[in-house]
Design an enzyme around this catalytic site. Structure first.
Site, mmCIF file in Angstrom:
data_model
loop_
_atom_site.group_PDB
_atom_site.id
_atom_site.type_symbol
_atom_site.label_atom_id
_atom_site.label_comp_id
_atom_site.label_asym_id
_atom_site.label_seq_id
_atom_site.Cartn_x
_atom_site.Cartn_y
_atom_site.Cartn_z
ATOM 1 N N LYS A 1 1.738 -3.363 7.488
ATOM 2 C CA LYS A 1 1.908 -3.641 6.054
ATOM 3 C C LYS A 1 3.375 -3.600 5.639
ATOM 4 C CE LYS A 1 -2.228 -4.323 4.136
ATOM 5 N NZ LYS A 1 -2.567 -5.353 3.148
ATOM 6 N N THR B 1 0.808 -1.220 0.000
ATOM 7 C CA THR B 1 0.000 0.000 0.000
ATOM 8 C C THR B 1 0.839 1.267 0.000
ATOM 9 O OG1 THR B 1 -1.402 1.328 1.475
ATOM 10 C CG2 THR B 1 -0.171 -0.420 2.510
ATOM 11 N N TYR C 1 -1.522 0.406 10.918
ATOM 12 C CA TYR C 1 -1.798 -0.287 9.648
ATOM 13 C C TYR C 1 -0.566 -0.243 8.743
ATOM 14 C CZ TYR C 1 -3.600 -0.905 4.885
ATOM 15 O OH TYR C 1 -3.783 -1.310 3.574
ATOM 16 N N GLU D 1 0.353 3.541 1.912
ATOM 17 C CA GLU D 1 0.527 3.915 3.317
ATOM 18 C C GLU D 1 1.943 3.612 3.808
ATOM 19 O OE1 GLU D 1 -1.641 5.389 5.841
ATOM 20 O OE2 GLU D 1 -2.418 6.103 3.942
HETATM 21 P P1 NAP Z 1 -11.543 -4.358 2.282
HETATM 22 O O1 NAP Z 1 -12.699 -4.027 1.416
HETATM 23 O O2 NAP Z 1 -11.470 -3.808 3.665
HETATM 24 O O3 NAP Z 1 -11.473 -5.959 2.372
HETATM 25 C C1 NAP Z 1 -10.645 -6.597 3.309
HETATM 26 C C2 NAP Z 1 -10.886 -8.083 3.215
HETATM 27 O O4 NAP Z 1 -10.070 -8.738 4.206
HETATM 28 C C3 NAP Z 1 -12.343 -8.506 3.500
HETATM 29 O O5 NAP Z 1 -12.671 -9.594 2.687
HETATM 30 C C4 NAP Z 1 -12.268 -8.940 4.959
HETATM 31 O O6 NAP Z 1 -13.280 -9.853 5.313
HETATM 32 C C5 NAP Z 1 -10.910 -9.620 4.942
HETATM 33 N N1 NAP Z 1 -10.373 -9.823 6.284
HETATM 34 C C6 NAP Z 1 -10.368 -8.964 7.320
HETATM 35 N N2 NAP Z 1 -9.822 -9.537 8.400
HETATM 36 C C7 NAP Z 1 -9.488 -10.803 8.040
HETATM 37 C C8 NAP Z 1 -8.931 -11.904 8.722
HETATM 38 N N3 NAP Z 1 -8.605 -11.839 10.034
HETATM 39 N N4 NAP Z 1 -8.733 -13.062 8.040
HETATM 40 C C9 NAP Z 1 -9.075 -13.155 6.732
HETATM 41 N N5 NAP Z 1 -9.637 -12.152 6.041
HETATM 42 C C10 NAP Z 1 -9.835 -10.983 6.690
HETATM 43 O O7 NAP Z 1 -10.169 -3.981 1.570
HETATM 44 P P2 NAP Z 1 -9.887 -3.657 0.017
HETATM 45 O O8 NAP Z 1 -10.071 -2.212 -0.202
HETATM 46 O O9 NAP Z 1 -10.579 -4.661 -0.822
HETATM 47 O O10 NAP Z 1 -8.307 -3.912 -0.027
HETATM 48 C C11 NAP Z 1 -7.771 -5.203 -0.321
HETATM 49 C C12 NAP Z 1 -6.357 -5.281 0.217
HETATM 50 O O11 NAP Z 1 -5.563 -4.255 -0.391
HETATM 51 C C13 NAP Z 1 -6.220 -5.060 1.714
HETATM 52 O O12 NAP Z 1 -5.148 -5.863 2.159
HETATM 53 C C14 NAP Z 1 -5.851 -3.593 1.840
HETATM 54 O O13 NAP Z 1 -5.136 -3.379 3.028
HETATM 55 C C15 NAP Z 1 -5.011 -3.419 0.609
HETATM 56 N N6 NAP Z 1 -4.984 -2.087 -0.001
HETATM 57 C C16 NAP Z 1 -6.151 -1.437 -0.292
HETATM 58 C C17 NAP Z 1 -6.106 -0.213 -0.952
HETATM 59 C C18 NAP Z 1 -7.362 0.525 -1.316
HETATM 60 O O14 NAP Z 1 -7.274 1.725 -1.599
HETATM 61 N N7 NAP Z 1 -8.507 -0.134 -1.395
HETATM 62 C C19 NAP Z 1 -4.863 0.341 -1.303
HETATM 63 C C20 NAP Z 1 -3.702 -0.362 -1.018
HETATM 64 C C21 NAP Z 1 -3.774 -1.588 -0.376
HETATM 65 P P3 NAP Z 1 -14.740 -9.324 5.811
HETATM 66 O O15 NAP Z 1 -15.503 -9.018 4.560
HETATM 67 O O16 NAP Z 1 -15.268 -10.491 6.558
HETATM 68 O O17 NAP Z 1 -14.507 -8.105 6.667
HETATM 69 O O1 F7E Z 2 -8.923 8.284 4.221
HETATM 70 C C1 F7E Z 2 -9.208 11.751 5.340
HETATM 71 C C2 F7E Z 2 -8.297 10.817 6.108
HETATM 72 O O2 F7E Z 2 -9.940 6.248 5.229
HETATM 73 C C3 F7E Z 2 -8.406 9.100 3.192
HETATM 74 C C4 F7E Z 2 -7.228 2.240 2.829
HETATM 75 O O3 F7E Z 2 -7.810 1.547 1.742
HETATM 76 O O4 F7E Z 2 -6.036 3.698 1.356
HETATM 77 C C5 F7E Z 2 -6.962 3.676 2.417
HETATM 78 O O5 F7E Z 2 -6.460 4.388 3.536
HETATM 79 C C6 F7E Z 2 -8.098 10.487 3.751
HETATM 80 C C7 F7E Z 2 -7.291 10.485 5.038
HETATM 81 O O6 F7E Z 2 -8.275 6.043 3.328
HETATM 82 C C8 F7E Z 2 -12.475 11.574 6.853
HETATM 83 O O7 F7E Z 2 -7.763 11.463 7.265
HETATM 84 C C9 F7E Z 2 -11.110 13.123 6.221
HETATM 85 O O8 F7E Z 2 -6.314 11.483 4.964
HETATM 86 O O9 F7E Z 2 -10.502 6.848 2.846
HETATM 87 P P1 F7E Z 2 -9.507 6.823 3.920
HETATM 88 P P2 F7E Z 2 -6.736 5.951 3.725
HETATM 89 O O10 F7E Z 2 -6.503 6.264 5.157
HETATM 90 O O11 F7E Z 2 -5.977 6.744 2.722
HETATM 91 C C10 F7E Z 2 -4.761 3.108 1.637
HETATM 92 C C11 F7E Z 2 -3.939 3.171 0.380
HETATM 93 C C12 F7E Z 2 -4.868 1.758 2.217
HETATM 94 O O12 F7E Z 2 -4.005 0.907 2.017
HETATM 95 C C13 F7E Z 2 -5.927 1.539 3.229
HETATM 96 O O13 F7E Z 2 -6.212 0.144 3.372
HETATM 97 O O14 F7E Z 2 -9.336 11.106 4.070
HETATM 98 N N1 F7E Z 2 -10.535 11.917 5.934
HETATM 99 N N2 F7E Z 2 -12.302 12.934 6.799
HETATM 100 C C14 F7E Z 2 -11.349 10.941 6.310
HETATM 101 N N3 F7E Z 2 -11.232 9.612 6.208
HETATM 102 C C15 F7E Z 2 -12.273 8.849 6.651
HETATM 103 N N4 F7E Z 2 -12.196 7.494 6.543
HETATM 104 N N5 F7E Z 2 -13.388 9.424 7.220
HETATM 105 C C16 F7E Z 2 -13.544 10.784 7.338
HETATM 106 O O15 F7E Z 2 -14.544 11.273 7.844
#
Ligand code: NAP
Ligand code: F7E
Length: 336
Positions: free
Chosen positions: A159, A132, A155, A134
């Site tokens: 990661k 990620t 987080y 992050e």
């Molecule tokens: P998401 O919607 O939060 O999905 C997370 C998945 O992990 C869900 O299927 C969840 O199951 C499962 N999970 C949670 N805890 C678990 C456990 N203890 N054992 C097995 N499975 C578990 O995340 P996403 O946005 O699809 O992201 C997919 C992956 O990419 C994650 O690893 C995330 O950290 C990473 N990532 C996401 C982004 C982004 O912007 N979306 C960017 C960079 C990296 P439940 O449905 O039961 O909760």
């Molecule tokens: O926040 C700001 C917050 O929670 C984005 C995950 O998929 O992407 C995700 O992490 C920004 C941050 O995503 C609110 O402070 C303001 O600056 O949508 P987010 P994230 O933290 O960037 C990375 C790449 C991952 O890997 C993660 O799994 O938005 N923000 N106000 C807020 N964020 C939330 N959630 N809620 C608010 O009210």
């Protein structure tokens, strides 16, 4: 040639559901790990069962958890996958400050458990780790594959462990193990507490008169938001190349949270000044201020380029949430 088998952890999540659809469409047999929950958690997979063009008979779900190593060992033996996509994680940054140990266990140690299960089985499966942006945390943009890491949350710290574990198993055991360093990617299937979906869902509800206020945290943060279905294609491409390597996926275009808010409200004919308020409850102990990726390597070596930037993405998500709400309201009226 025999059908390829893929194993996906996190199949019930945003990315897992799109990836399952992509792989089924390519003729894979897809196996997914599903957590036992007290209510249905396979909603994002419903489309697979409803779409006549997607062969759901090739989809197999297995109960399990990334904290359960014996289950993972047994599953690798049973499925003998050609490709493993480790997408399972406690993926919410803000929540990770409240559950640091659990986040480390699942999003950090979970990868080692999966890698060890593959090693114990002498599997030659190709392994994808969901890394990620992050990881970069407070390192200034633009970020690329060689940018130093400085995570800013439990987080990100978890990661980074998985990132290096993946590199280490590649170097130590000659495994085809790769990191996809993905910048934020969103969709109508995005979890409701991530910022984009929180905004677009609120826009739909405010437009329908069900709510009036949207409470936000730091709206100055800048993110490089892309469209999730395009990003899972990039994941798959990372496992199709000859040599394992790590790749970054991003759009190369950034926007503030405020810009996303403005665009989303405008799409619904609303003025955010009438509805948006700041609530410090949504601030984080440490913020990641500015993420903007340079996807040149993925473009050159994988032929992958993001097609959808944040503004079009906001439109897609608002339209989907407006439609979803309409469907829900119509359903409720019909039941009455
Ligand atoms: P998401 O919607 O939060 O999905 C997370 C998945 O992990 C869900 O299927 C969840 O199951 C499962 N999970 C949670 N805890 C678990 C456990 N203890 N054992 C097995 N499975 C578990 O995340 P996403 O946005 O699809 O992201 C997919 C992956 O990419 C994650 O690893 C995330 O950290 C990473 N990532 C996401 C982004 C982004 O912007 N979306 C960017 C960079 C990296 P439940 O449905 O039961 O909760
Ligand atoms: O926040 C700001 C917050 O929670 C984005 C995950 O998929 O992407 C995700 O992490 C920004 C941050 O995503 C609110 O402070 C303001 O600056 O949508 P987010 P994230 O933290 O960037 C990375 C790449 C991952 O890997 C993660 O799994 O938005 N923000 N106000 C807020 N964020 C939330 N959630 N809620 C608010 O009210």
């Amino acid at each position: 040639m025999a059908r390829k088998r893929a194993l996906i952890t996190g199949i019930t999540g945003q990315d897992g559901s799109y990836l399952a659809e992509l792989l089924l469409g390519k003729g894979y047999e897809v196996h997914g790990v599903v957590r036992r929950a007290s209510s249905f958690n396979t909603e994002r997979l419903d489309g697979i069962y409803q779409d006549p063009h997607v062969p759901d008979r090739n989809l197999f779900l297995h109960y399990g958890d990334l904290s359960d190593s014996s289950m993972l060992v047994n599953l690798i033996h049973e499925v003998t996958p050609h490709e493993v996509y480790n997408l399972g994680a406690q993926s919410h940054v803000k929540v990770s400050f409240e559950t640091p140990e659990y986040t480390a266990d699942v999003s950090g140690l979970g990868s080692i458990r999966m890698l060890e299960a593959l090693r114990a089985a002498r599997s030659d499966a190709r392994f994808y780790q969901a890394s990620t942006s992050e990881l970069f945390g407070s390192t200034p943009p633009p970020q690329c594959e060689t940018t130093p890491f400085h995570p800013r949350s439990p987080y990100g710290v978890a990661k980074i462990y998985s990132y290096w574990a993946t590199v280490n198993y590649r170097e130590s055991y000659d495994m085809f193990a790769v990191n996809g360093i993905l910048f934020n990617h969103e969709s109508p299937r995005r979890g409701e507490t991530f910022v984009t979906r929180k905004i677009t869902r609120a826009v739909a509800r405010i437009q329908a008169g069900l709510e009036d206020k949207l409470y936000m945290g730091n709206t100055a943060a800048i993110r490089d938001w892309g469209y999730a279905p395009e990003y899972v294609e990039g994941m798959w491409r990372m496992l199709q190349v000859d040599e394992p390597d790590d790749y970054l996926l991003a759009t190369g275009v950034g926007a503030t949270v405020q810009q996303f808010i403005d665009r989303a409200f405008a799409r619904a004919g609303l003025d955010p000044a009438d509805h948006v308020e700041i609530d410090p409850r949504y601030f984080r102990p440490a913020e990641v201020d500015y993420l903007l990726g340079d996807p040149t390597k993925a473009s050159r070596q994988l032929g992958w380029t993001a097609q959808t930037h944040w503004d079009r993405l906001a439109d897609i998500m608002v339209d989907a949430d407006v439609q979803l709400l309409q469907d829900q309201l119509n359903g409720r009226l019909a039941i009455r």
